[in-house]
Scaffold this motif. Structure first.
Motif, PDB file in Angstrom:
ATOM      1  N   ASN A 143      78.528 -10.874  41.773  1.00 55.75           N
ATOM      2  CA  ASN A 143      77.550 -10.535  42.808  1.00 55.75           C
ATOM      3  C   ASN A 143      76.122 -10.908  42.425  1.00 55.75           C
ATOM      4  N   VAL A 144      75.969 -12.126  41.892  1.00 56.45           N
ATOM      5  CA  VAL A 144      74.641 -12.655  41.632  1.00 56.45           C
ATOM      6  C   VAL A 144      74.414 -13.854  42.550  1.00 56.45           C
ATOM      7  N   ALA A 145      73.150 -14.210  42.730  1.00 59.66           N
ATOM      8  CA  ALA A 145      72.805 -15.377  43.549  1.00 59.66           C
ATOM      9  C   ALA A 145      72.237 -16.455  42.641  1.00 59.66           C
ATOM     10  N   VAL A 146      72.586 -17.687  42.912  1.00 61.03           N
ATOM     11  CA  VAL A 146      72.109 -18.820  42.106  1.00 61.03           C
ATOM     12  C   VAL A 146      71.490 -19.873  43.021  1.00 61.03           C
ATOM     13  N   LYS A 152      61.587 -31.775  41.313  1.00 56.40           N
ATOM     14  CA  LYS A 152      60.592 -31.703  42.385  1.00 56.40           C
ATOM     15  C   LYS A 152      60.625 -30.350  43.090  1.00 56.40           C
ATOM     16  N   LYS A 153      61.364 -29.393  42.513  1.00 54.53           N
ATOM     17  CA  LYS A 153      61.486 -28.019  43.030  1.00 54.53           C
ATOM     18  C   LYS A 153      62.306 -27.927  44.318  1.00 54.53           C
ATOM     19  N   LYS A 154      62.981 -29.008  44.672  1.00 57.76           N
ATOM     20  CA  LYS A 154      63.834 -28.981  45.859  1.00 57.76           C
ATOM     21  C   LYS A 154      65.109 -28.216  45.547  1.00 57.76           C
ATOM     22  N   VAL A 155      65.517 -27.314  46.442  1.00 52.70           N
ATOM     23  CA  VAL A 155      66.744 -26.544  46.241  1.00 52.70           C
ATOM     24  C   VAL A 155      67.939 -27.435  46.574  1.00 52.70           C
ATOM     25  N   MET A 156      68.772 -27.700  45.554  1.00 54.06           N
ATOM     26  CA  MET A 156      69.933 -28.578  45.710  1.00 54.06           C
ATOM     27  C   MET A 156      71.200 -27.791  46.051  1.00 54.06           C
ATOM     28  N   PHE A 157      71.183 -26.504  45.705  1.00 54.19           N
ATOM     29  CA  PHE A 157      72.372 -25.656  45.891  1.00 54.19           C
ATOM     30  C   PHE A 157      71.923 -24.215  45.910  1.00 54.19           C
ATOM     31  N   GLU A 158      72.602 -23.415  46.733  1.00 54.37           N
ATOM     32  CA  GLU A 158      72.291 -21.980  46.796  1.00 54.37           C
ATOM     33  C   GLU A 158      73.538 -21.237  47.243  1.00 54.37           C
ATOM     34  N   ASP A 159      73.956 -20.228  46.467  1.00 53.75           N
ATOM     35  CA  ASP A 159      75.140 -19.456  46.848  1.00 53.75           C
ATOM     36  C   ASP A 159      75.158 -18.141  46.082  1.00 53.75           C
ATOM     37  N   PHE A 160      76.164 -17.342  46.388  1.00 53.11           N
ATOM     38  CA  PHE A 160      76.300 -15.979  45.869  1.00 53.11           C
ATOM     39  C   PHE A 160      77.719 -15.822  45.328  1.00 53.11           C
TER      40      PHE A 160
END
Length: 397
Positions: free
Chosen positions: A200-203, A209-217
């Motif tokens: 139950n963590v988020a990554v 360039k600080k662009k978010v390439m991936f995001e999930d939980f």
């Protein structure tokens, strides 16, 4: 197995050459032994989840989409269920059920199974005409399908034989690397938490360039080399340019609490535990093995009494809890990857039939092709669809 069963169903006389003592060895380890058969989604969604040459799969996926794959296995007697993320598994939770169903289908279709290791594709007048095996034996045939897998998990038999044979036939093999693979870290924080699994963590993964390439939980694992676990394997598929980019994994340890609520929680804990060490206080928020690492990361002495913590130090702790950063050095070796990225150049293969454009009667399917997808059953769906296309076309061409 899918290619052989499909060709035999069309009436072709089929011989399947398998180097392992048992068929489907790699299927045993898919989905943690449960076999993530496919993803219960439209064919178009599979292509959207295939960042590497997804468009090449349009025809094969249209003819054998996830709903047909599910119907296929249910006809073979395997009851299926759909879980979180539309992932499809056998109701039994056993990969062996999928393997057994395919094996019995091969037997029912009178497919001849030979244990041996293919060494080279034979040709006559520019057409595939059979196989030469490692022991020197030869098998005659007017069609040859290569479906040997990639180079990940070599103990299952995926040692690159198909790439070598394809190259020998003139095909271009795009450089091979791992996808859905653990990641190595630049600093030593991860190694100090080796074996710690966080649920139950988020990554978020950001590039330089600080662009978010991936995001999930979900769930991740700290290891002696860096990071692993489901979240990290998924993230790795989005990190495709280690040669020219740098990536950072940002872990939110308390995704259920926004900064304001977490700050209020810290203030309350500080008031109630004024005489405790900061490190001990943090054990109420993170696992015990992580507390001293988090203190060091935040720049707050672990043995500092809570009543002595400054407002700035509390802010540093808050930021560490909401954004624990791990600088990624690179992926682990391809042998540790779930799937292989790279492979036979797709422009050299007919997308409708999987037949080589260079050698008539030669077909290529599955992980041999320069196609790979994100986690969630998509890579197995690609295997079924391309295997089905190759089996179908080879039998009727």
């Amino acid at each position: 197995m899918m290619a052989a069963a499909t060709a035999a169903a069309q009436g072709a006389k089929v011989t399947l050459v398998e180097r392992n003592p048992k068929l489907g060895r790699k299927l045993y380890i898919t989905g943690k032994g449960r076999c993530n058969v496919t993803n219960n989604c439209p064919a178009a969604e599979v292509l959207q989840n295939t960042p590497r040459n997804g468009r090449f799969l349009y025809s094969a996926m249209d003819r054998f989409p996830p709903e047909q794959v599910m119907a296929y296995f249910e006809r073979l007697g395997v009851a299926l269920k759909t879980e979180r993320g539309s992932r499809v598994f056998p109701v039994s939770g056993k990969a062996a059920d999928i393997i057994d169903a395919l094996f019995h289908e091969l037997r029912r279709r009178h497919v001849s199974i030979i244990q041996g290791r293919a060494e080279a594709v034979l040709t006559r007048e520019g057409r595939a005409s059979g196989l030469r095996l490692e022991d020197g034996a030869t098998l005659a045939g007017d069609r040859v399908i290569l479906a040997t897998g990639g180079v990940s998990y070599p103990l299952t038999g995926s040692t690159g034989d198909g790439f070598r044979m394809a190259e020998a036939m003139g095909h271009t093999v795009v450089p091979l690397k791992g996808s859905l693979v653990p990641l190595t870290a630049r600093d030593g924080f991860c190694a100090r938490m080796q074996g710690l699994a966080l649920k139950n963590v988020a990554v978020k993964v950001k590039n330089q360039k600080k662009k978010v390439m991936f995001e999930d939980f979900g769930e991740l694992l700290f290891t002696h080399f860096g990071l692993s676990g489901p979240l990290i394997l998924s993230a790795s598929a989005h990190m495709r340019s280690f040669d020219k980019d740098q990536y950072t994994a940002v872990i939110d340890l308390k995704p259920a609490l926004d900064e304001q609520k977490l700050n209020a929680r810290l203030l309350r804990d500080f008031e109630e535990n004024a005489n405790r060490d900061v490190q001990n206080l943090l054990c109420g928020l993170v696992p015990r093995t992580m507390a001293p690492v988090l203190c060091e990361y935040a720049g707050v002495p672990g043995d500092l009494k809570v009543h002595s913590v400054t407002r700035q130090q509390r802010r540093q702790m808050l930021e560490a809890l909401k954004g624990f950063r791990v600088e990624i050095e690179g992926p682990r070796p391809v042998e540790e990857a779930i799937v292989t990225s790279g492979g036979v150049k797709v422009s050299e293969v007919n997308p409708a039939t999987m037949e080589s454009k260079l050698v008539a009667g030669l077909y290529l399917a599955g992980e041999l092709l320069d196609v790979d997808a994100y986690t969630g059953g998509f890579n197995l769906q690609i295997a079924w669809a391309t295997g089905h296309a190759a089996g179908d076309a080879s039998a009727i061409s």
